[in-house]
Design a protein around this motif. Structure first.
Motif, PDB file in Angstrom:
ATOM      1  N   ILE A 143      -5.839 -15.772  26.878  1.00  0.00           N
ATOM      2  CA  ILE A 143      -6.622 -16.125  28.064  1.00  0.00           C
ATOM      3  C   ILE A 143      -6.371 -17.577  28.466  1.00  0.00           C
ATOM      4  CG2 ILE A 143      -9.014 -16.534  28.832  1.00  0.00           C
ATOM      5  CD1 ILE A 143      -9.751 -13.974  27.208  1.00  0.00           C
ATOM      6  N   MET A 144      -6.104 -18.438  27.486  1.00  0.00           N
ATOM      7  CA  MET A 144      -5.803 -19.846  27.779  1.00  0.00           C
ATOM      8  C   MET A 144      -4.326 -20.094  28.074  1.00  0.00           C
ATOM      9  SD  MET A 144      -8.329 -21.964  25.208  1.00  0.00           S
ATOM     10  CE  MET A 144      -7.787 -21.102  23.717  1.00  0.00           C
ATOM     11  N   GLY A 145      -3.495 -19.053  28.005  1.00  0.00           N
ATOM     12  CA  GLY A 145      -2.090 -19.200  28.351  1.00  0.00           C
ATOM     13  C   GLY A 145      -1.158 -19.440  27.193  1.00  0.00           C
ATOM     14  N   LEU A 146      -1.643 -19.323  25.950  1.00  0.00           N
ATOM     15  CA  LEU A 146      -0.781 -19.500  24.786  1.00  0.00           C
ATOM     16  C   LEU A 146       0.077 -18.257  24.573  1.00  0.00           C
ATOM     17  CD1 LEU A 146      -2.899 -21.771  24.405  1.00  0.00           C
ATOM     18  CD2 LEU A 146      -2.793 -21.325  21.957  1.00  0.00           C
ATOM     19  N   GLN A 147       1.247 -18.451  23.964  1.00  0.00           N
ATOM     20  CA  GLN A 147       2.176 -17.367  23.680  1.00  0.00           C
ATOM     21  C   GLN A 147       1.942 -16.821  22.262  1.00  0.00           C
ATOM     22  OE1 GLN A 147       4.281 -16.047  25.971  1.00  0.00           O
ATOM     23  NE2 GLN A 147       3.401 -17.499  27.446  1.00  0.00           N
ATOM     24  N   PRO A 148       2.429 -15.594  21.956  1.00  0.00           N
ATOM     25  CA  PRO A 148       2.172 -14.982  20.638  1.00  0.00           C
ATOM     26  C   PRO A 148       2.675 -15.780  19.440  1.00  0.00           C
ATOM     27  CG  PRO A 148       2.879 -13.304  22.186  1.00  0.00           C
ATOM     28  CD  PRO A 148       3.073 -14.632  22.884  1.00  0.00           C
ATOM     29  N   ASP A 149       3.642 -16.687  19.635  1.00  0.00           N
ATOM     30  CA  ASP A 149       4.182 -17.458  18.514  1.00  0.00           C
ATOM     31  C   ASP A 149       3.618 -18.882  18.445  1.00  0.00           C
ATOM     32  OD1 ASP A 149       5.411 -18.402  20.778  1.00  0.00           O
ATOM     33  OD2 ASP A 149       7.436 -18.437  19.938  1.00  0.00           O
ATOM     34  N   ASP A 150       2.561 -19.147  19.202  1.00  0.00           N
ATOM     35  CA  ASP A 150       1.983 -20.496  19.242  1.00  0.00           C
ATOM     36  C   ASP A 150       1.079 -20.707  18.027  1.00  0.00           C
ATOM     37  OD1 ASP A 150       0.419 -22.846  19.916  1.00  0.00           O
ATOM     38  OD2 ASP A 150       1.092 -22.555  21.990  1.00  0.00           O
TER      39      ASP A 150
END
Length: 219
Positions: free
Chosen positions: A65-72
């Motif tokens: 929801i905050m725009g982070l990617q799955p590998d963050d």
């Protein structure tokens, strides 16, 4: 089947279904909203509801929801990050009849007052399926670039869009139309092959009967 279906996506663990897929659900909900989310109410059903704390599904959904990617790596501390950004959030357990076991209903309110509610499921291996937007049925995986067009149900609207896409040499891979009632609000879902240039998107926004259009880029 591709290699990611076998070995899974690049992600922060522990589970592709409960973390990578959950991040992608959050990302798509954010894109549908079209602005920075400031409030999030997330309802979890089935396996998501029973195991979300242990598997980090809550953190993964917030991260998306905050725009982070799955590998963050910041997924693990997404609740703290949300508080820092002023994102007010809550999680609720709710049984959604006939839903996939890993289903979330995400209601977002943006900084400029936009609202949206999206229902989707994490189907395994980091894959997702979005099934409902603002109480209208849809079906897309976000594996293709996807156009979502909210419009009034008027004769000729579908033909105008499909004809324009053909003239622009953009192939429609899948198409779905859902409407609240005849002549009322409707949503057009088009999964397309290749890119959708910004100028084409701007031209589509000016179509008669269109209320809003979003491009969900493949993720």
């Amino acid at each position: 089947m591709n290699v990611l279906d076998i070995i899974g996506p690049i992600m922060i663990g522990p589970s592709s279904s409960h973390t990578a897929g959950a991040v992608r659900l959050g990302l798509v909900a954010r894109k549908i909203l079209g602005e920075e989310p400031k409030q999030a109410v997330i309802e979890l059903s089935g396996s998501f509801a029973r195991t979300y704390r242990g598997h980090g599904t809550d953190k993964a959904l917030l991260a998306g929801i905050m725009g982070l990617q799955p590998d963050d790596e910041r997924i693990r501390c997404s609740p703290q990050l949300a508080q820092e950004r002023g994102l007010v959030f809550s999680f609720q357990e709710k049984e959604i009849p006939d839903a996939h076991p890993n289903t979330a209903c995400i209601h977002l309110i943006g900084a400029q007052g936009q609202e949206t509610t999206m229902v989707g499921a994490s189907t395994g291996g980091g894959n997702i399926l979005v099934t409902e937007i603002d109480q209208m049925k849809v079906s897309f995986s976000a594996q293709h670039n996807t156009l979502l067009a909210l419009h009034w149900d008027r004769p000729g609207t579908v033909a105008a869009v499909s004809n324009y896409m053909a003239r622009a040499h953009i192939n429609i891979a899948t198409f779905q139309l859902s409407r609240a009632k005849k002549g009322g609000l409707a949503i057009m879902t088009l999964e397309v092959d290749g890119e959708v240039p910004d100028e084409i998107l701007e031209h589509l926004k000016a179509f008669d009967n269109f209320i809003a259009i979003r491009l969900i880029r493949a993720a």
